[in-house]
Motif scaffolding. Structure first.
Motif, PDB file in Angstrom:
ATOM      1  N   ILE A  22     -48.283  62.115 -63.232  1.00  0.00           N
ATOM      2  CA  ILE A  22     -49.538  63.112 -63.880  1.00  0.00           C
ATOM      3  C   ILE A  22     -49.327  62.683 -65.909  1.00  0.00           C
ATOM      4  O   ILE A  22     -50.135  63.596 -66.615  1.00  0.00           O
ATOM      5  N   ALA A  23     -47.492  63.151 -65.868  1.00  0.00           N
ATOM      6  CA  ALA A  23     -47.046  63.172 -67.260  1.00  0.00           C
ATOM      7  C   ALA A  23     -48.033  61.336 -67.533  1.00  0.00           C
ATOM      8  O   ALA A  23     -48.417  61.103 -69.500  1.00  0.00           O
ATOM      9  N   ARG A  24     -48.074  60.704 -67.746  1.00  0.00           N
ATOM     10  CA  ARG A  24     -48.542  59.539 -67.995  1.00  0.00           C
ATOM     11  C   ARG A  24     -50.253  59.319 -68.176  1.00  0.00           C
ATOM     12  O   ARG A  24     -50.684  58.726 -68.871  1.00  0.00           O
ATOM     13  N   LEU A  25     -50.849  60.511 -67.395  1.00  0.00           N
ATOM     14  CA  LEU A  25     -51.989  60.775 -67.653  1.00  0.00           C
ATOM     15  C   LEU A  25     -52.575  61.007 -68.971  1.00  0.00           C
ATOM     16  O   LEU A  25     -53.692  60.300 -69.534  1.00  0.00           O
ATOM     17  N   ARG A  26     -51.931  61.917 -69.848  1.00  0.00           N
ATOM     18  CA  ARG A  26     -51.519  61.866 -71.407  1.00  0.00           C
ATOM     19  C   ARG A  26     -51.507  60.728 -71.646  1.00  0.00           C
ATOM     20  O   ARG A  26     -52.515  61.025 -73.562  1.00  0.00           O
ATOM     21  N   SER A  27     -50.739  59.376 -71.878  1.00  0.00           N
ATOM     22  CA  SER A  27     -51.111  57.597 -72.427  1.00  0.00           C
ATOM     23  C   SER A  27     -52.907  57.751 -72.774  1.00  0.00           C
ATOM     24  O   SER A  27     -53.744  57.721 -72.722  1.00  0.00           O
ATOM     25  N   SER A  28     -52.195  57.184 -74.643  1.00  0.00           N
ATOM     26  CA  SER A  28     -53.903  56.853 -74.413  1.00  0.00           C
ATOM     27  C   SER A  28     -53.895  55.151 -74.447  1.00  0.00           C
ATOM     28  O   SER A  28     -55.163  54.925 -74.620  1.00  0.00           O
ATOM     29  N   ASP A  29     -53.016  54.870 -73.761  1.00  0.00           N
ATOM     30  CA  ASP A  29     -53.192  53.175 -73.030  1.00  0.00           C
ATOM     31  C   ASP A  29     -53.879  52.990 -71.524  1.00  0.00           C
ATOM     32  O   ASP A  29     -53.260  53.758 -71.089  1.00  0.00           O
ATOM     33  N   THR A  71     -51.502  55.749 -58.335  1.00  0.00           N
ATOM     34  CA  THR A  71     -50.229  55.794 -58.290  1.00  0.00           C
ATOM     35  C   THR A  71     -50.810  57.808 -57.539  1.00  0.00           C
ATOM     36  O   THR A  71     -50.289  57.344 -56.743  1.00  0.00           O
ATOM     37  N   LEU A  72     -51.897  58.483 -58.326  1.00  0.00           N
ATOM     38  CA  LEU A  72     -52.026  59.769 -58.230  1.00  0.00           C
ATOM     39  C   LEU A  72     -53.052  59.662 -55.979  1.00  0.00           C
ATOM     40  O   LEU A  72     -52.904  60.207 -55.805  1.00  0.00           O
TER      41      LEU A  72
END
Length: 168
Positions: free
Chosen positions: A116-123, A133-134
């Motif tokens: 969930i935290a990685r969803l914010r990535s611009s990559d 993963t989700l």
């Protein structure tokens, strides 16, 4: 002449296949080598060898190692193996252990929260990996996404989280 060719066929059946022998050698190294070899042996339909090495996996208790082995063998191959009638009880137990460990890792709340935290990535690659993963996380991922959204997320993160939640 007919009896000579029949003798040659008997010898060919008795002699182990070289590829199977090499894969069994690889399996004897343990760890992911064993899992890779089991997957290959299953594709070759070398069921006695698959049965023997699956029984060895049943002796393992480390959930992380079992989950990695399950991922390496693959869900399709595990299903194919489980459908074999000559599979021993130990091998069936190993399949159950592999499935349980895999599910436990896929549905780990820590893993889900990190995604969930990685969803914010611009990559893009990071967000795609997080979405995969989700998707693997099932009901646990849905619950964690709802909890994260209800706690309040920045607008751009909220949009991505809602989008993933809708897709689940």
């Amino acid at each position: 002449v007919a009896s000579g060719s029949a003798d040659a066929e008997e010898v060919a059946e008795e002699k182990p296949d070289e590829l199977v022998r090499q894969l069994e050698s690889k399996a004897s190294r343990g760890g992911l080598y064993r899992a890779q070899a089991i997957g290959s042996l299953a594709r070759l339909r070398a069921w006695p060898a698959v049965n023997r090495w699956m029984a060895r996996i049943d002796q393992q208790d480390d959930p992380e190692a079992l989950a990695a082995a399950a991922k390496e063998i693959g869900a399709e191959m595990l299903l194919r193996i489980s459908l074999q009638s000559e599979l021993s009880d130990q091998s069936r137990s190993a399949i159950e252990k592999l499935s349980t460990a895999s599910k436990s890792v896929r549905q780990s709340p820590e893993r889900i929260r990190a995604a969930i935290a990685r969803l914010r990535s611009s990559d893009v690659d990071q967000t795609l990996a997080a979405t995969r993963t989700l998707a693997e996380g099932g009901d646990v991922a849905i619950a964690e996404l709802v909890a994260s959204i209800s706690k309040g997320l920045p607008a751009d993160h909220w949009d991505k989280a809602i989008e993933v939640l809708r897709s689940l």
